[in-house]
Design a protein around this motif. Sequence first.
Motif, PDB file in Angstrom:
ATOM      1  N   ALA A   2      44.556  34.743   4.447  1.00 24.50           N
ATOM      2  CA  ALA A   2      43.583  35.843   4.403  1.00 24.50           C
ATOM      3  C   ALA A   2      42.183  35.351   4.739  1.00 24.50           C
ATOM      4  O   ALA A   2      41.851  34.182   4.557  1.00 24.50           O
ATOM      5  CB  ALA A   2      43.606  36.465   3.015  1.00 24.50           C
ATOM      6  N   ASP A   3      41.381  36.263   5.238  1.00 23.16           N
ATOM      7  CA  ASP A   3      39.987  35.943   5.518  1.00 23.16           C
ATOM      8  C   ASP A   3      39.170  35.959   4.240  1.00 23.16           C
ATOM      9  O   ASP A   3      39.602  36.476   3.210  1.00 23.16           O
ATOM     10  CB  ASP A   3      39.394  36.974   6.483  1.00 23.16           C
ATOM     11  CG  ASP A   3      39.908  36.805   7.907  1.00 23.16           C
ATOM     12  OD1 ASP A   3      40.456  35.740   8.232  1.00 23.16           O
ATOM     13  OD2 ASP A   3      39.749  37.754   8.686  1.00 23.16           O
ATOM     14  N   GLU A  24      37.388  32.962   8.584  1.00 29.13           N
ATOM     15  CA  GLU A  24      38.662  32.359   8.202  1.00 29.13           C
ATOM     16  C   GLU A  24      38.472  31.600   6.901  1.00 29.13           C
ATOM     17  O   GLU A  24      37.516  30.828   6.750  1.00 29.13           O
ATOM     18  CB  GLU A  24      39.130  31.416   9.300  1.00 29.13           C
ATOM     19  CG  GLU A  24      40.480  30.824   9.030  1.00 29.13           C
ATOM     20  CD  GLU A  24      40.967  29.961  10.174  1.00 29.13           C
ATOM     21  OE1 GLU A  24      41.608  28.943   9.875  1.00 29.13           O
ATOM     22  OE2 GLU A  24      40.694  30.297  11.344  1.00 29.13           O
ATOM     23  N   ARG A  25      39.364  31.834   5.965  1.00 33.56           N
ATOM     24  CA  ARG A  25      39.235  31.193   4.655  1.00 33.56           C
ATOM     25  C   ARG A  25      39.377  29.681   4.805  1.00 33.56           C
ATOM     26  O   ARG A  25      40.350  29.191   5.371  1.00 33.56           O
ATOM     27  CB  ARG A  25      40.320  31.703   3.708  1.00 33.56           C
ATOM     28  CG  ARG A  25      40.262  31.043   2.327  1.00 33.56           C
ATOM     29  CD  ARG A  25      41.425  31.433   1.462  1.00 33.56           C
ATOM     30  NE  ARG A  25      41.545  32.871   1.336  1.00 33.56           N
ATOM     31  CZ  ARG A  25      40.762  33.606   0.559  1.00 33.56           C
ATOM     32  NH1 ARG A  25      39.839  33.035  -0.160  1.00 33.56           N
ATOM     33  NH2 ARG A  25      40.913  34.912   0.509  1.00 33.56           N
ATOM     34  N   ILE A  71      35.396  26.998  -3.139  1.00 32.74           N
ATOM     35  CA  ILE A  71      35.650  28.413  -2.875  1.00 32.74           C
ATOM     36  C   ILE A  71      36.955  28.864  -3.520  1.00 32.74           C
ATOM     37  O   ILE A  71      37.080  30.009  -3.946  1.00 32.74           O
ATOM     38  CB  ILE A  71      35.617  28.672  -1.362  1.00 32.74           C
ATOM     39  CG1 ILE A  71      34.178  28.471  -0.876  1.00 32.74           C
ATOM     40  CG2 ILE A  71      36.123  30.068  -1.028  1.00 32.74           C
ATOM     41  CD1 ILE A  71      33.994  28.436   0.606  1.00 32.74           C
ATOM     42  N   GLY A  72      37.904  27.961  -3.627  1.00 38.71           N
ATOM     43  CA  GLY A  72      39.164  28.286  -4.297  1.00 38.71           C
ATOM     44  C   GLY A  72      39.877  29.438  -3.617  1.00 38.71           C
ATOM     45  O   GLY A  72      39.960  29.500  -2.395  1.00 38.71           O
ATOM     46  N   ASP A  73      40.374  30.385  -4.415  1.00 37.25           N
ATOM     47  CA  ASP A  73      41.113  31.524  -3.864  1.00 37.25           C
ATOM     48  C   ASP A  73      40.285  32.804  -3.874  1.00 37.25           C
ATOM     49  O   ASP A  73      40.822  33.908  -3.823  1.00 37.25           O
ATOM     50  CB  ASP A  73      42.431  31.720  -4.614  1.00 37.25           C
ATOM     51  CG  ASP A  73      42.233  32.053  -6.089  1.00 37.25           C
ATOM     52  OD1 ASP A  73      41.072  32.054  -6.565  1.00 37.25           O
ATOM     53  OD2 ASP A  73      43.236  32.314  -6.774  1.00 37.25           O
ATOM     54  N   ALA A  74      38.952  32.665  -3.937  1.00 38.08           N
ATOM     55  CA  ALA A  74      38.072  33.835  -3.943  1.00 38.08           C
ATOM     56  C   ALA A  74      38.277  34.673  -2.687  1.00 38.08           C
ATOM     57  O   ALA A  74      38.630  34.153  -1.626  1.00 38.08           O
ATOM     58  CB  ALA A  74      36.613  33.401  -4.043  1.00 38.08           C
ATOM     59  N   THR A  75      38.039  35.962  -2.810  1.00 35.93           N
ATOM     60  CA  THR A  75      38.149  36.856  -1.652  1.00 35.93           C
ATOM     61  C   THR A  75      36.788  37.270  -1.119  1.00 35.93           C
ATOM     62  O   THR A  75      36.688  37.763  -0.005  1.00 35.93           O
ATOM     63  CB  THR A  75      38.955  38.120  -2.007  1.00 35.93           C
ATOM     64  OG1 THR A  75      38.297  38.798  -3.084  1.00 35.93           O
ATOM     65  CG2 THR A  75      40.380  37.770  -2.392  1.00 35.93           C
ATOM     66  N   GLU A  76      35.731  37.055  -1.927  1.00 38.63           N
ATOM     67  CA  GLU A  76      34.395  37.448  -1.502  1.00 38.63           C
ATOM     68  C   GLU A  76      33.370  36.399  -1.935  1.00 38.63           C
ATOM     69  O   GLU A  76      33.388  35.930  -3.059  1.00 38.63           O
ATOM     70  CB  GLU A  76      34.006  38.797  -2.110  1.00 38.63           C
ATOM     71  CG  GLU A  76      32.614  39.264  -1.726  1.00 38.63           C
ATOM     72  CD  GLU A  76      32.235  40.550  -2.418  1.00 38.63           C
ATOM     73  OE1 GLU A  76      32.565  41.627  -1.882  1.00 38.63           O
ATOM     74  OE2 GLU A  76      31.640  40.491  -3.509  1.00 38.63           O
TER      75      GLU A  76
END
Length: 86
Positions: A2-3, A24-25, A71-76
């Motif tokens: 995911a982005d 891009e994540r 950043i880990g698994d953050a989405t924002e």
Amino acid sequence: MADLKLVYFAWVREAIGRDEEQVERPAPDVTIRALIAVLAEQGGGHAEAFAQPEKLRAALDQRFVPLDSPIGDATELAIFPPVTGG
């Protein structure tokens, strides 16, 4: 994969010319500071906005965190200047 949604505020938004973008994540262990350095390499408004990272604050998924946080698994990721009173 995911982005990662980047959200910009105040003069950061003005320099970049938009209030958000998708990137891009990066790997989970990449820090906010490292991502900012990569973004600055794009030049233009990104270089201007991220020239002095010590003047920036960040929030991952709406929680304030230090720039050296992974950043880990953050989405924002929100990036903004320090809030001043007045």
